[in-house]
Design a protein around this motif. Structure first.
Motif, PDB file in Angstrom:
ATOM      1  N   ARG A  52       0.811  -1.213   0.000  1.00  0.00           N
ATOM      2  CA  ARG A  52       0.000   0.000   0.000  1.00  0.00           C
ATOM      3  C   ARG A  52       0.845   1.264   0.000  1.00  0.00           C
ATOM      4  NH1 ARG A  52      -3.386  -0.275   5.193  1.00  0.00           N
ATOM      5  NH2 ARG A  52      -4.159   1.719   4.415  1.00  0.00           N
ATOM      6  N   GLY A  53       2.139   1.137   0.282  1.00  0.00           N
ATOM      7  CA  GLY A  53       2.997   2.314   0.337  1.00  0.00           C
ATOM      8  C   GLY A  53       2.756   3.160   1.559  1.00  0.00           C
ATOM      9  N   VAL A  54       2.566   2.532   2.719  1.00  0.00           N
ATOM     10  CA  VAL A  54       2.315   3.256   3.953  1.00  0.00           C
ATOM     11  C   VAL A  54       3.027   2.539   5.094  1.00  0.00           C
ATOM     12  CG1 VAL A  54       0.171   1.981   4.391  1.00  0.00           C
ATOM     13  CG2 VAL A  54       0.531   4.181   5.497  1.00  0.00           C
ATOM     14  N   VAL A  55       3.521   3.323   6.056  1.00  0.00           N
ATOM     15  CA  VAL A  55       4.134   2.768   7.256  1.00  0.00           C
ATOM     16  C   VAL A  55       3.160   2.956   8.411  1.00  0.00           C
ATOM     17  CG1 VAL A  55       6.110   2.805   8.806  1.00  0.00           C
ATOM     18  CG2 VAL A  55       6.420   3.339   6.386  1.00  0.00           C
ATOM     19  N   LEU A  56       2.897   1.884   9.143  1.00  0.00           N
ATOM     20  CA  LEU A  56       1.980   1.905  10.266  1.00  0.00           C
ATOM     21  C   LEU A  56       2.770   1.899  11.570  1.00  0.00           C
ATOM     22  CD1 LEU A  56      -0.493  -0.825   8.958  1.00  0.00           C
ATOM     23  CD2 LEU A  56      -0.632   1.653   8.622  1.00  0.00           C
ATOM     24  N   ALA A  57       2.185   2.480  12.609  1.00  0.00           N
ATOM     25  CA  ALA A  57       2.860   2.509  13.903  1.00  0.00           C
ATOM     26  C   ALA A  57       3.100   1.103  14.422  1.00  0.00           C
ATOM     27  CB  ALA A  57       2.044   3.319  14.906  1.00  0.00           C
ATOM     28  N   GLU A  58       2.199   0.171  14.110  1.00  0.00           N
ATOM     29  CA  GLU A  58       2.348  -1.238  14.418  1.00  0.00           C
ATOM     30  C   GLU A  58       1.466  -2.001  13.456  1.00  0.00           C
ATOM     31  OE1 GLU A  58       0.995  -2.063  18.326  1.00  0.00           O
ATOM     32  OE2 GLU A  58      -0.885  -0.991  18.083  1.00  0.00           O
ATOM     33  N   LYS A  59       1.579  -3.322  13.429  1.00  0.00           N
ATOM     34  CA  LYS A  59       0.750  -4.111  12.536  1.00  0.00           C
ATOM     35  C   LYS A  59      -0.724  -3.804  12.781  1.00  0.00           C
ATOM     36  CE  LYS A  59      -0.254  -8.871  11.163  1.00  0.00           C
ATOM     37  NZ  LYS A  59      -0.020 -10.298  11.439  1.00  0.00           N
ATOM     38  N   ASN A  60      -1.434  -3.503  11.715  1.00  0.00           N
ATOM     39  CA  ASN A  60      -2.857  -3.159  11.779  1.00  0.00           C
ATOM     40  C   ASN A  60      -3.116  -1.878  12.567  1.00  0.00           C
ATOM     41  OD1 ASN A  60      -3.424  -5.595  10.423  1.00  0.00           O
ATOM     42  ND2 ASN A  60      -3.440  -6.694  12.368  1.00  0.00           N
ATOM     43  N   VAL A  62      -2.404   2.528  13.309  1.00  0.00           N
ATOM     44  CA  VAL A  62      -2.614   3.784  12.597  1.00  0.00           C
ATOM     45  C   VAL A  62      -1.360   4.114  11.791  1.00  0.00           C
ATOM     46  CG1 VAL A  62      -4.160   4.620  14.398  1.00  0.00           C
ATOM     47  CG2 VAL A  62      -1.723   5.202  14.494  1.00  0.00           C
ATOM     48  N   PRO A  63      -1.485   4.968  10.762  1.00  0.00           N
ATOM     49  CA  PRO A  63      -0.279   5.408  10.039  1.00  0.00           C
ATOM     50  C   PRO A  63       0.737   6.004  11.001  1.00  0.00           C
ATOM     51  CG  PRO A  63      -2.246   6.073   8.863  1.00  0.00           C
ATOM     52  CD  PRO A  63      -2.714   5.528  10.180  1.00  0.00           C
ATOM     53  N   VAL A  64       1.998   5.676  10.795  1.00  0.00           N
ATOM     54  CA  VAL A  64       3.024   6.110  11.735  1.00  0.00           C
ATOM     55  C   VAL A  64       3.113   7.633  11.800  1.00  0.00           C
ATOM     56  CG1 VAL A  64       4.989   6.122  10.144  1.00  0.00           C
ATOM     57  CG2 VAL A  64       5.354   5.529  12.544  1.00  0.00           C
ATOM     58  N   ALA A  65       2.853   8.319  10.688  1.00  0.00           N
ATOM     59  CA  ALA A  65       2.905   9.783  10.698  1.00  0.00           C
ATOM     60  C   ALA A  65       1.850  10.360  11.635  1.00  0.00           C
ATOM     61  CB  ALA A  65       2.720  10.326   9.285  1.00  0.00           C
ATOM     62  N   LYS A  66       0.694   9.714  11.721  1.00  0.00           N
ATOM     63  CA  LYS A  66      -0.354  10.179  12.635  1.00  0.00           C
ATOM     64  C   LYS A  66       0.110  10.071  14.079  1.00  0.00           C
ATOM     65  CE  LYS A  66      -5.256   9.549  13.744  1.00  0.00           C
ATOM     66  NZ  LYS A  66      -6.498   8.805  13.387  1.00  0.00           N
ATOM     67  N   GLU A  67       0.780   8.957  14.398  1.00  0.00           N
ATOM     68  CA  GLU A  67       1.298   8.795  15.762  1.00  0.00           C
ATOM     69  C   GLU A  67       2.452   9.753  16.009  1.00  0.00           C
ATOM     70  OE1 GLU A  67       1.370   7.527  19.600  1.00  0.00           O
ATOM     71  OE2 GLU A  67      -0.124   7.035  18.075  1.00  0.00           O
ATOM     72  N   PHE A  68       3.300  10.001  15.004  1.00  0.00           N
ATOM     73  CA  PHE A  68       4.354  10.998  15.137  1.00  0.00           C
ATOM     74  C   PHE A  68       3.761  12.352  15.528  1.00  0.00           C
ATOM     75  CE2 PHE A  68       7.423   8.838  11.901  1.00  0.00           C
ATOM     76  CZ  PHE A  68       7.939   8.066  12.910  1.00  0.00           C
ATOM     77  N   ARG A  69       2.717  12.735  14.840  1.00  0.00           N
ATOM     78  CA  ARG A  69       2.132  14.057  15.079  1.00  0.00           C
ATOM     79  C   ARG A  69       1.507  14.143  16.471  1.00  0.00           C
ATOM     80  NH1 ARG A  69      -0.348  14.418   8.874  1.00  0.00           N
ATOM     81  NH2 ARG A  69       1.690  13.976   7.913  1.00  0.00           N
ATOM     82  N   ARG A  70       0.938  13.035  16.925  1.00  0.00           N
ATOM     83  CA  ARG A  70       0.400  13.036  18.286  1.00  0.00           C
ATOM     84  C   ARG A  70       1.522  13.187  19.308  1.00  0.00           C
ATOM     85  NH1 ARG A  70      -1.432  10.333  22.787  1.00  0.00           N
ATOM     86  NH2 ARG A  70      -0.229   8.422  22.475  1.00  0.00           N
ATOM     87  N   LEU A 117       3.847  14.470   4.018  1.00  0.00           N
ATOM     88  CA  LEU A 117       3.127  13.597   3.115  1.00  0.00           C
ATOM     89  C   LEU A 117       1.688  13.461   3.604  1.00  0.00           C
ATOM     90  CD1 LEU A 117       5.755  10.731   2.698  1.00  0.00           C
ATOM     91  CD2 LEU A 117       5.258  12.568   1.077  1.00  0.00           C
ATOM     92  N   PRO A 118       0.710  13.375   2.711  1.00  0.00           N
ATOM     93  CA  PRO A 118      -0.670  13.192   3.165  1.00  0.00           C
ATOM     94  C   PRO A 118      -0.853  11.836   3.832  1.00  0.00           C
ATOM     95  CG  PRO A 118      -0.527  12.918   0.788  1.00  0.00           C
ATOM     96  CD  PRO A 118       0.821  13.416   1.250  1.00  0.00           C
ATOM     97  N   LEU A 119      -1.704  11.788   4.848  1.00  0.00           N
ATOM     98  CA  LEU A 119      -2.006  10.514   5.489  1.00  0.00           C
ATOM     99  C   LEU A 119      -2.811   9.640   4.535  1.00  0.00           C
ATOM    100  CD1 LEU A 119      -3.006  11.659   9.079  1.00  0.00           C
ATOM    101  CD2 LEU A 119      -0.850  10.646   8.351  1.00  0.00           C
TER     102      LEU A 119
END
Length: 957
Positions: A536-544, A546-554, A669-671
């Protein structure tokens, strides 16, 4: 002063006397400062009415203390002679060893000291108990933080005599000069030789500058230094008495790419927000992204199973004429691949100040957590995420100052230094999975009189102990930690940044600790091993997740500081590294690994509050692992142990880093949209374990391959059994396990495993892990040729008991005590219905969670649902298996005494993780976690049914 005017500065420590005389020579200055209370009489330094240990030694408060007329080593640390550094040093001491802990090497001895990263030390040493607790003597060099760096010097003498004994006194003698260092140990009673050895230079000086005499202990070694005397030839430039080499630093020259962005030219690295983007700004005002690399060192990693052999060093000795040649080639490679900073664990003595910036990890808390219990809240177990210092010790701030003085002061004017990491992966949660309450609980268990427990009781002050109180205590501990460490570092070095304490991932500390870290640190650092979905071309904070960038921003919203990821990597399985141990998602090939690495790098560099990252790491780990307590064996490296680079990933970094400025300036990058992974690919495999199991069973049944049918039997006493000839299950109504025994293979083979379930739930301010403990119903049905056993298993409490768990029988029938006395009638809490399916011709069992029912009168707040596959024998070992494999199963196995492996394997997206491990008390602790993510509630009398099948395979091989 010219050499012909140099004089010997002699200090005689008469430990029984009240007067200390230090002869500075006739009318000649010794270079030593004159302390208060000391008079100069006829060229002689005289200190009256003070004990010698306290007047001539500066003591690390963690490692040493004065005990009457002697010095006592308490754990790990230095005692430094309070005299000026010299080009030639001689130190003699009488040492009586007393005891040493069993899990690691321990030493006590005498040293010629330049800094905590550069010294020679003659020591009595004791090996770990698992190595036979051997006693020996060593003279070894610490060179730029690497111990022991024997290969850099020439051994010219080596004689061994008798072995030293506990409780006896030994005379240690160390003589250091620029052309030779030699050490000798003799029995103080008989004069018999114990050990004698000597080294000479080999292409580099023995020490970078003048030295001072010192005492050193490691590994919680207890000993008495009953007397000593020292000589030091004066007049040689070197470090101050607080330690640190006063060597010349080359002028700074720019590192990193040209971004065209400019900040203030302060002479040192710092951070600025320029145009809405946080940048690291170098000493001349150039804004650059930090692209760091960890653990670049000449010697590589030792392998315990190969007797400490270092394959990378062996290669380098053949491939390069000198360490300097290796450094030239290594730096050229790193710069070509676009790296601009040497980060944790690098060999700065050979690589530093040569075209790359550097940062240094202080490991400030290590000394505390290897010492006596008064100094720690969580003891260091020789692995990350185990240690936490006693920040409430009355001498904690002073001990932090000592560490900063000895580790930081000498670098305060170094323009190449980006900053300091305080620690690495501390156990902010204590020993609990609850990040808010674990530290409180660990301190509460301390004995009365422990300074941390006294601080806790004072904080509680008789108030009811709620979750909020426990969290408040964690905040107090975080304030103490960051206030003391950062103040000490800034006192010793006001010029460089404090780069945080390298939290262990997003869950490495409670949100409150992140907030407090931002109040004290210039940059907040953390290690991060996410899950890359390269389809999918996305990195998740963990398997299944949220997108890691979302957790970064939090996280940035919590700390409100620039951030840096200080470890990250994606090992692959195609290099001969088994990748059984260590953090991170695994891939099958270097191509997949490279794709994941680039995806995550671009994600980090695009976030405006990131100043960069440190990649983990330069070199692959040994295929047989590092050592028994830290057995990592993974393909983390840019290069292999034979020196060959991993071509795909290094070419990718060269390409990516050449364009890094444009990537930073392009913005976030957009989520990605919150869509599920494509079926059969991505973070899971789309189809459930149940769907695959029955589809394969149906296909097998339609084939022409004969197989015995599945048979089910029920006894009048409630017992039952299920078998397909390959695997056999048995259980009973009233039993503590859904399946008491699960067997594979011949009838003569013993059972391999047992099976039951668990809920992780919240009750008020407590998080409870509650096992199901009594089977109440069993039913059997056929689904085609497959036999399916379903069972309801209850968890029960007691009316007079508010403890965290029901008293249960362990996996082998021995009763375990309840957390506290229980009274009253049994009260049902909840029940889980599970099922086990066996198909013809399949040597595995499908285990599923069917439902959970709330049997109590209160709402059940569920965090996670667990399966628990126990080994049938009492003391299995954890078997090696590849964790977190892309497009592979989540798997964890027990290793049985007969060599078989029993455990669990699943490709279900509903499965979070599987870990079968042994607790410190020797009890099995199987954790197979489902429903990780949003919590759910079950009303009284209500039933929860999972929205997707929750299944895994029980297997044995």
């Amino acid at each position: 002063m010219s050499l012909r005017f140099c004089v010997a500065f002699t200090c005689i420590l008469a430990f029984g006397g009240a007067e200390l005389v230090a002869d500075a020579g006739e009318g000649r200055a010794s270079g030593r400062r004159q302390p208060p209370g000391e008079e100069l009489e006829g060229g002689r330094h005289v200190r009256r009415n003070e004990r010698a240990p306290e007047s001539l030694w500066r003591l690390d408060p963690v490692g040493w203390r004065a005990d009457g007329a002697a010095l006592e080593s308490r754990s790990s640390g230095f005692a430094l002679a309070d005299i000026a550094p010299a080009g030639a040093v001689e130190l003699r001491a009488r040492v009586r060893p007393r005891s040493c802990g069993g899990e690691s090497f321990g030493t006590v001895g005498i040293a010629a000291y330049v800094s905590a990263r550069d010294f020679w030390c003659l020591s009595l040493a004791k090996g770990p108990d698992h190595f036979g607790a051997q006693r020996f003597v060593e003279l070894g060099p610490m060179t730029d933080g690497q111990w022991p760096a024997y290969g850099l010097y020439k051994r010219v003498e080596d004689r061994k005599g008798e072995t030293w004994e506990w409780g006896r006194a030994y005379d240690l003698s160390l003589r250091f000069a620029p052309d030779r260092v030699e050490g000798e140990v003799r029995n103080a009673e008989t004069g018999a030789l114990v050990y004698r050895t000597a080294f000479e230079p080999k292409g580099r000086p023995l020490l970078p500058s003048g030295a001072i005499p010192a005492l050193r202990a490691t590994g919680n070694f207890k000993a008495m230094v009953e007397s000593s005397e020292m000589d030091a030839a004066a007049g040689v430039a070197g470090p101050s008495a607080t330690g640190g080499a006063a060597t010349a630093t080359p002028p700074y020259s720019p590192v990193g790419p040209e971004t065209g962005v400019r900040g203030a030219a302060t002479g040192f690295f710092h951070v600025e927000n320029l145009g809405g983007i946080d940048w690291a700004v170098d000493p001349v005002g150039r804004a650059i992204p930090i692209t760091g690399i960890d653990h670049v060192k000449w010697e590589g990693f030792p392998c315990e199973k190969l007797g400490g052999r270092r394959a990378y060093r062996d290669h380098n000795l053949k491939a390069y004429p000198s360490t300097q040649a290796w450094a030239d080639d290594t730096l050229a490679r790193l710069r070509a691949w676009g790296f601009d900073m040497l980060a944790a664990g690098c060999d700065l003595d050979t690589l530093g100040h040569r075209g790359m910036a550097h940062a240094i990890s202080l490991a400030m808390s290590d000394r505390f957590t290897y010492a006596d219990e008064e100094w720690w809240i969580a003891e260091n177990k020789h692995a990350p995420c185990t240690a936490f210092p006693n920040v409430f010790h009355p001498d904690y701030a002073r001990a932090c100052e000592w560490a900063a003085e000895t580790l930081c002061a000498s670098s305060r004017d170094d323009p190449w230094l980006v900053g300091w990491f305080i620690d690495n992966e501390l156990a902010w949660w204590g020993r609990s999975a609850d990040r808010a309450t674990g530290l409180f609980d660990l301190v509460m268990a301390k004995p009365d009189g422990h300074s941390a427990k006294e601080a806790l009781l004072e904080y509680v002050a008789g108030r009811p102990v709620t979750r909020e109180i426990k969290l408040g205590f964690l905040r107090l501990a975080a304030e103490r930690y960051f206030a003391a460490t950062t103040a000490a570092i800034r006192k010793a070095d006001p010029n460089h940044m404090i780069l945080g304490c390298r939290f262990a991932g997003f869950n490495g500390a409670h949100d409150a600790v992140w907030e407090i870290a931002g109040e004290y640190c210039d940059v907040v650092s953390f290690n991060c091993y996410p899950w890359a979905d390269i389809d999918r071309g996305v990195v998740l904070a963990e398997k299944n997740g949220v997108p890691v960038a979302k957790e970064f921003r939090r996280r940035h919203g919590l700390c409100r500081r620039p951030m840096i990821v200080t470890e990250w990597s994606f090992p692959a399985l195609d290099t001969g590294r088994p990748c059984f141990h260590g953090a991170g998602q695994r891939f099958r090939t270097q191509a997949e690994r490279t794709a994941a690495t680039e995806l995550f790098a671009r994600t980090m560099l695009s976030e405006p509050y990131f100043v960069g990252y440190d990649y983990f790491m330069w070199l692959d780990q040994p295929a047989l692992g590092l050592n028994h307590w830290f057995p990592e064996d993974s393909n983390y490296g840019l290069v292999q142990e034979n020196g060959e680079p991993h071509r795909l990933i290094t070419e990718m970094f060269a390409r990516l880093h050449a364009d890094v400025a444009a990537l930073r300036l392009a913005g976030e990058l957009p989520l990605p949209p919150p869509e599920a992974a494509p079926a059969g690919r991505g973070a899971g495999c789309g189809e459930s374990e149940r769907g695959r199991f029955f589809a394969e069973a149906a296909g097998f049944a339609a084939s022409s391959m004969p197989a015995p049918p599945v048979g089910f039997a029920r006894g009048a006493d409630g017992s039952w059994s299920l078998s397909n000839g390959l695997v056999r299950l048995s259980g009973r109504v009233g039993g503590a396990f859904m399946a008491d025994w699960i067997s594979w293979g011949a009838e003569t083979l013993p059972p391999a495993g047992r099976f039951r379930t668990l809920l992780m739930r919240n009750e008020g301010d407590r998080t409870l892990w509650t096992d199901t403990e009594r089977v109440t119903d069993v039913s059997f049905e056929r689904d085609g040729a497959t036999g399916v056993v379903s069972a309801t298993i209850r968890a029960e409490g007691f009316a007079g008991d508010t403890g965290t768990k029901t008293p249960v029988s362990d996996a082998w029938g021995a009763a375990r005590a309840a957390p506290k006395p229980v009274t009253g009638e049994a009260v049902a809490l909840f029940a889980i219905t599970a099922r086990l399916s066996v198909a013809p011709g399949r040597p595995d069992v499908l285990a599923e969670i069917v439902s959970a029912e709330n049997l109590s009168s209160a709402t059940l707040h569920v965090e996670r649902v667990f399966m628990r596959p126990y080994a049938a024998e009492a003391r299995p070992r954890q078997a090696d298996s590849v964790p977190n494999l892309w497009n592979g199963p989540v798997e964890s196995l027990w290793l049985l005494s007969d060599g078989r492996r029993f455990g669990i394997s699943s490709r279900d997206d509903s499965l979070h993780s599987a870990t079968l491990w042994i607790k410190e008390d020797g009890i099995q602790h199987p954790d197979v976690r489902f429903k990780d993510g949003p919590r759910f509630d079950i009303a009284p009398g209500g039933i929860w049914i999972p929205s997707v099948p929750m299944g895994a395979l029980l297997k044995c091989d």
